[in-house]
Design an enzyme around this catalytic site. Sequence first.
Site, PDB file in Angstrom:
ATOM      1  N   HIS A 171      -9.927  -3.869   8.904  1.00  0.00           N
ATOM      2  CA  HIS A 171     -10.938  -3.332   8.096  1.00  0.00           C
ATOM      3  C   HIS A 171     -12.081  -3.018   9.061  1.00  0.00           C
ATOM      4  CE1 HIS A 171      -8.969  -4.173   4.404  1.00  0.00           C
ATOM      5  NE2 HIS A 171      -8.901  -5.659   4.609  1.00  0.00           N
ATOM      6  N   ASP A 207      -0.038  -5.181   6.218  1.00  0.00           N
ATOM      7  CA  ASP A 207      -1.021  -6.144   5.373  1.00  0.00           C
ATOM      8  C   ASP A 207      -1.215  -5.722   3.812  1.00  0.00           C
ATOM      9  OD1 ASP A 207      -3.390  -8.111   6.055  1.00  0.00           O
ATOM     10  OD2 ASP A 207      -3.819  -6.802   4.311  1.00  0.00           O
ATOM     11  N   HIS A 209      -3.473  -5.349   2.186  1.00  0.00           N
ATOM     12  CA  HIS A 209      -4.688  -4.319   1.862  1.00  0.00           C
ATOM     13  C   HIS A 209      -4.565  -3.230   2.892  1.00  0.00           C
ATOM     14  CE1 HIS A 209      -5.662  -8.531   0.858  1.00  0.00           C
ATOM     15  NE2 HIS A 209      -6.283  -8.127  -0.274  1.00  0.00           N
ATOM     16  N   ASP A 295      -0.077 -11.184   3.912  1.00  0.00           N
ATOM     17  CA  ASP A 295      -0.607 -11.594   2.719  1.00  0.00           C
ATOM     18  C   ASP A 295      -0.104 -10.840   1.479  1.00  0.00           C
ATOM     19  OD1 ASP A 295      -1.826  -9.267   3.647  1.00  0.00           O
ATOM     20  OD2 ASP A 295      -3.813  -9.868   3.370  1.00  0.00           O
ATOM     21  N   TYR A 334      -3.184 -15.838   4.171  1.00  0.00           N
ATOM     22  CA  TYR A 334      -4.087 -16.922   3.998  1.00  0.00           C
ATOM     23  C   TYR A 334      -3.413 -18.189   3.386  1.00  0.00           C
ATOM     24  CZ  TYR A 334      -6.740 -12.847   5.002  1.00  0.00           C
ATOM     25  OH  TYR A 334      -7.241 -12.001   5.745  1.00  0.00           O
TER      26      TYR A 334
HETATM   27 ZN   LIG Z   1      -5.184  -7.996   3.871  1.00  0.00          ZN
END
Ligand SMILES: [Zn+2]
Length: 354
Positions: A171, A207, A209, A295, A334
């Site tokens: 990010h 990932d 996201h 994740d 996580y």
């Molecule tokens: Zn992520």
Amino acid sequence: MPVPPPIPVVWSPQTRRHEPMREVWVGVPTDGTELPERVDRILDATASRERVEATTHDDDVLRRVHAPAFVDHLRTIHDEWLRGPYVELVGQDRVVPYVFPTEAMTQGMPPSRAVATHGRAGQFGYDTMTLVGPGTWEAARAAVDCALTAVDLVGGGATAAYALCRPPGHHATRDGYGGSCYLNNAAIAAQALRDAGHATVAVVDLDAHHGNGTQAIFWQRSDVRYGSLHVDPGAGWFPHFYGHAHETGAGDGEGATRNLPLPEGTGDEPWLDAVRELATYAAGADALVVSLGVDAAAADPESPLQVTADGYAAAGRVLGSLGVPAVLVQEGGYHLDTIGGLVAAYLDGHEHAG
Ligand SMILES: [Zn+2]
């Protein structure tokens, strides 16, 4: 067929030094989930592999991928914060921005440098979740060394190398941090692979996201392609503003970005269909960077995807079968009890591909 050597694990004890403590989400402090223990859980699950401690690299690639002013800010802002009144005044020992010079404020006018530390805190950050504390810079910088050391191993003949980067990076943009990410380890690995002579590099981001930072860094370039599958930002997920299918790059990079947003609840089979589509898209590149976020797993508290360890192993086989030098960079993941097994499953799949 000769069996390739096992994928080594590159790590650094410095990556444990960043302790987020909490995130500020919709104005409320919540416990952070990007914890130092993630490093140890992954080390435990990959204990049978060769372990390589990251070596120190200079700032050359770092300062080409990121704006030098941003790098200098991240290196110094916490010390500066501690010299200010914030601990005594409000009990805040983490750098937390409260004003952001976005387009809503700047309206095309070049902003002057904010003199106050609490003003400047928002210049290089874009959310309130990603706090800078003691050890944040050291950990983020060590994660960059992990990525660059993995690139070195591949340059030395390894088929693939895994960089246990923490904090994650995808990010982080050229000019700033956010989304629990500070420096973009995967983008730095991709640039280092380009510098090492690989004419085209594909970044495949697994990932849960969208990696808006990596996409932004290579948005206008054709020599580094970015492909991502992730939970649909159109369904309300971070990073909200980016990660839609219509984002395909611009200028020289037109067509070099590929986004595959997935509905909430997506499990192994449709997820793997998307991985295969990204593999097709990445085929022909001379080197591969995998943004290995785990994740997307069912137990993970940060996403609604439902991928299993078998799914991650299968993704490893798909991407490993591309048969090009690969740097595997840790991103999110996580759920402490399963994160190590998910990473191990991917690595096993990648090295036993085809
Ligand atoms: Zn992520």
